[in-house]
Motif scaffolding. Structure first.
Motif, PDB file in Angstrom:
ATOM      1  N   TRP A   1     -28.905 -46.123 -38.707  1.00  0.00           N
ATOM      2  CA  TRP A   1     -29.590 -46.067 -39.843  1.00  0.00           C
ATOM      3  C   TRP A   1     -30.105 -47.208 -40.763  1.00  0.00           C
ATOM      4  O   TRP A   1     -30.120 -47.583 -41.732  1.00  0.00           O
TER       5      TRP A   1
ATOM      6  N   ASP B   1     -31.183 -51.341 -40.791  1.00  0.00           N
ATOM      7  CA  ASP B   1     -30.536 -52.747 -40.778  1.00  0.00           C
ATOM      8  C   ASP B   1     -30.080 -53.170 -39.460  1.00  0.00           C
ATOM      9  O   ASP B   1     -28.693 -53.760 -39.237  1.00  0.00           O
TER      10      ASP B   1
ATOM     11  N   ASN C   1     -38.572 -50.994 -49.554  1.00  0.00           N
ATOM     12  CA  ASN C   1     -37.341 -50.303 -49.526  1.00  0.00           C
ATOM     13  C   ASN C   1     -36.512 -51.389 -48.277  1.00  0.00           C
ATOM     14  O   ASN C   1     -35.344 -51.423 -47.879  1.00  0.00           O
ATOM     15  N   ALA C   2     -37.417 -51.649 -47.411  1.00  0.00           N
ATOM     16  CA  ALA C   2     -36.924 -52.475 -46.022  1.00  0.00           C
ATOM     17  C   ALA C   2     -36.826 -53.847 -46.598  1.00  0.00           C
ATOM     18  O   ALA C   2     -37.384 -54.493 -47.503  1.00  0.00           O
TER      19      ALA C   2
ATOM     20  N   ILE D   1     -28.867 -39.659 -53.581  1.00  0.00           N
ATOM     21  CA  ILE D   1     -29.305 -40.211 -52.433  1.00  0.00           C
ATOM     22  C   ILE D   1     -28.662 -41.703 -52.122  1.00  0.00           C
ATOM     23  O   ILE D   1     -28.364 -41.880 -50.923  1.00  0.00           O
ATOM     24  N   GLY D   2     -28.676 -42.529 -53.268  1.00  0.00           N
ATOM     25  CA  GLY D   2     -28.477 -43.840 -53.081  1.00  0.00           C
ATOM     26  C   GLY D   2     -29.694 -44.466 -52.513  1.00  0.00           C
ATOM     27  O   GLY D   2     -29.653 -45.205 -51.778  1.00  0.00           O
ATOM     28  N   THR D   3     -30.807 -44.246 -53.440  1.00  0.00           N
ATOM     29  CA  THR D   3     -31.991 -44.755 -52.860  1.00  0.00           C
ATOM     30  C   THR D   3     -32.135 -46.471 -53.307  1.00  0.00           C
ATOM     31  O   THR D   3     -31.183 -46.663 -54.096  1.00  0.00           O
ATOM     32  N   THR D   4     -32.994 -46.944 -52.820  1.00  0.00           N
ATOM     33  CA  THR D   4     -33.211 -48.389 -53.279  1.00  0.00           C
ATOM     34  C   THR D   4     -33.832 -48.551 -54.494  1.00  0.00           C
ATOM     35  O   THR D   4     -34.062 -49.731 -54.952  1.00  0.00           O
TER      36      THR D   4
ATOM     37  N   GLN E   1     -36.374 -49.188 -41.465  1.00  0.00           N
ATOM     38  CA  GLN E   1     -35.301 -48.084 -41.588  1.00  0.00           C
ATOM     39  C   GLN E   1     -34.979 -47.769 -40.003  1.00  0.00           C
ATOM     40  O   GLN E   1     -35.294 -48.540 -39.254  1.00  0.00           O
TER      41      GLN E   1
ATOM     42  N   LEU F   1     -32.637 -42.073 -40.799  1.00  0.00           N
ATOM     43  CA  LEU F   1     -33.081 -42.157 -42.191  1.00  0.00           C
ATOM     44  C   LEU F   1     -34.569 -41.445 -42.144  1.00  0.00           C
ATOM     45  O   LEU F   1     -35.091 -41.360 -43.202  1.00  0.00           O
TER      46      LEU F   1
ATOM     47  N   VAL G   1     -31.780 -39.157 -46.511  1.00  0.00           N
ATOM     48  CA  VAL G   1     -32.869 -40.217 -45.712  1.00  0.00           C
ATOM     49  C   VAL G   1     -33.862 -40.764 -46.567  1.00  0.00           C
ATOM     50  O   VAL G   1     -33.878 -40.670 -47.747  1.00  0.00           O
ATOM     51  N   THR G   2     -34.788 -41.508 -45.989  1.00  0.00           N
ATOM     52  CA  THR G   2     -35.909 -42.141 -46.657  1.00  0.00           C
ATOM     53  C   THR G   2     -37.109 -41.018 -46.643  1.00  0.00           C
ATOM     54  O   THR G   2     -36.849 -40.101 -46.037  1.00  0.00           O
TER      55      THR G   2
ATOM     56  N   VAL H   1     -26.249 -47.855 -45.189  1.00  0.00           N
ATOM     57  CA  VAL H   1     -25.872 -48.090 -46.700  1.00  0.00           C
ATOM     58  C   VAL H   1     -26.332 -46.939 -47.425  1.00  0.00           C
ATOM     59  O   VAL H   1     -27.262 -45.875 -46.890  1.00  0.00           O
ATOM     60  N   GLY H   2     -26.097 -46.566 -48.617  1.00  0.00           N
ATOM     61  CA  GLY H   2     -26.338 -45.382 -49.171  1.00  0.00           C
ATOM     62  C   GLY H   2     -25.425 -44.222 -49.076  1.00  0.00           C
ATOM     63  O   GLY H   2     -24.229 -44.590 -48.342  1.00  0.00           O
TER      64      GLY H   2
ATOM     65  N   ARG I   1     -26.196 -54.442 -51.650  1.00  0.00           N
ATOM     66  CA  ARG I   1     -25.224 -53.424 -51.584  1.00  0.00           C
ATOM     67  C   ARG I   1     -24.435 -53.684 -50.184  1.00  0.00           C
ATOM     68  O   ARG I   1     -25.025 -54.135 -49.198  1.00  0.00           O
TER      69      ARG I   1
END
Ligand code: IMP
Length: 427
Positions: A11, A13, A38-39, A125-128, A223, A227, A237-238, A272-273, A302
């Motif tokens: 996912w 990271d 976002n990365a 979604i918990g986006t950045t 990512q 994702l 997902v992204t 994350v997310g 986070r």
């Protein structure tokens, strides 16, 4: 000469920044091909730590050409900040090239990311919140603004007019939020255009010519597989494609040009997310992995959710990205644990699931099936070769490789460049 695509196998990271940095030594060109800021990649060189979001990690070597490909979405303010950050630390960024076809993140994209997330409530979604999703939405809707347009004042002004008409309406009428003023954006973005113009290029040509001249090209994914917009845990997902196939689209070259695909996979799993995560550990062990592995987002800070290695995911990544080998990172984080668990399949009722399911409902109802292996207690952070690792660590790695169905070419045993066991340097 090979061209290598490096991707995240879980996912995100997974420690792609460090492996990119290690492989970049032998590459002539390093290319980012999807995602945006976002990365977050952390690279440790000697005593110094670098955090990068948009610029390929290869920039830390003075002689590499670094490319931001057409598949990336660029927030110009963030890019300029990153350029300044690198310059202040003595890193030369003259070798950066930015695709004229890359799309630009606009202020309304960031605002929309925020208000769309808020409006979703529990289904968020918990986006950045970096505007990534709305920028790719505009690209697909054929109303996006590309780098080539940013560099053309008249074209930019025209596209901005059209976009503001729609976005200000949307913000006011659907989300009861303030809109944006054209003159303010024009002034801000024309300033960015002046500063970024010197990096503009038709980057597909640079990559193609380099490959034809026998040079080494490294494609740095952001990512991870789960994702991916098509193959990930949709909708959590992204909005881009972190799988290897996207390197062709996002850099502008054909699939026949790619020789190897390296999947970066952590020795355990994090996310994350929001969204289901079968091997998640909501206990002391999960907290221990978070603490010891410093599992906090580079971009948002986070805390990451942590769990055991999931071989269902590994097999899935091997299939959808066509991995030729994997790099197992952060093996040292597992040192000191008496027993390690590996998820080999999922149990759902009386059924054993071996392939990653499409349905999130199915996934949420899955219990991991674990096999246990003895851990190790010896410090492995100065191991230079596979043979230097304790037998239990060797057995663990061999089992991961066997279950995933692909060999291991690189092992991470610490945060530094030098704390890397390289069995196959790929180039
Ligand atoms: P977005 O990419 O900001 O739209 O966020 C969508 C999802 O992808 C969220 O769950 C984010 O936490 C996740 N995500 C985006 N970029 C990364 C990354 O670089 N590492 C890990 N998760 C990420």
């Amino acid at each position: 000469m090979p061209s290598v695509v490096l991707i995240g196998a879980q996912w995100g990271d997974e420690g792609k920044g460090k492996v990119t940095d290690v492989l970049a030594e032998k590459a002539d060109i390093v290319v980012r091909y999807q995602g945006g800021n976002n990365a977050g990649h952390t690279v440790v060189v000697g005593e110094e730590e670098f955090k990068l979001h948009l610029i390929p990690s290869g920039i830390l070597y003075p002689d590499k050409t670094c490319i931001i490909g057409n598949g990336v979405v660029i927030d110009p303010a963030v890019l300029l900040e990153e350029l300044e950050y690198l310059a202040a630390r003595g890193i030369n960024t003259n070798n950066l090239r930015i695709s004229l076809r890359a799309h630009i993140i606009m202020p309304y994209h960031k605002k929309l990311d925020e208000v769309i997330e808020e409006s979703k409530g529990d289904a968020k979604i918990g986006t950045t919140k970096r505007g990534i999703g709305p920028a790719y939405m505009d690209k697909a809707a054929r109303v996006g603004i590309r780098f080539v347009d940013l560099l053309d004042r008249d074209e930019f002004s025209l596209l901005l007019d059209r976009n503001l008409k729609e976005k200000n309406n949307l913000l006011a009428k659907v989300y009861a939020a303030d809109g944006f003023n054209k003159d303010t954006i024009m002034k801000e973005y024309m300033g960015y255009a002046d500063l970024l113009r010197k990096y503009a290029a038709d980057t597909s040509i640079i990559i193609y010519d380099a490959l034809k001249a026998g040079k080494n090209v490294l494609f740095e994914g952001a990512q991870g597989t789960l994702l991916d917009l098509d193959h990930g845990t949709y909708p959590y997902v992204t909005s881009s494609h972190p799988i290897a196939g996207a390197a062709c689209v996002g850099a502008g070259l054909g699939p026949t040009e790619i020789t190897k695909v390296l999947g970066i996979i952590k020795a355990y799993t994090t996310r994350v997310g929001e969204g289901p995560f079968p091997t998640e550990l909501l206990d002391e062990t999960g907290l221990h992995l978070r603490d010891k592995g410093h599992e906090y987002g580079t971009t948002t800070g986070r805390p990451r959710r942590c769990g055991w290695f999931d071989a269902v995911i590994a097999r899935y990544t091997v299939r959808v990205s066509g991995l030729t080998s994997m790099a197992v990172t952060k093996l040292d984080v597992l040192t000191g644990m008496d027993t390690l668990k590996i998820c080999t399949g999922y149990r759902r009722g009386n059924e054993i699931i071996r392939d990653f399911p499409a349905s999130l409902k199915t996934l949420a109802g899955c219990e991991p099936v674990y096999e246990e292996m003895p851990g190790w207690h010896d410090d492995i952070t100065s191991a230079k070769a596979f043979a230097d690792l304790p037998a239990a660590a060797q057995n663990y790695l061999n089992r991961l490789s066997e279950l995933a169905g692909t060999p291991i070419s690189i092992i991470g045993v610490g945060t530094r460049r030098t704390q890397t066991i390289i069995m196959d340097s790929l180039f």
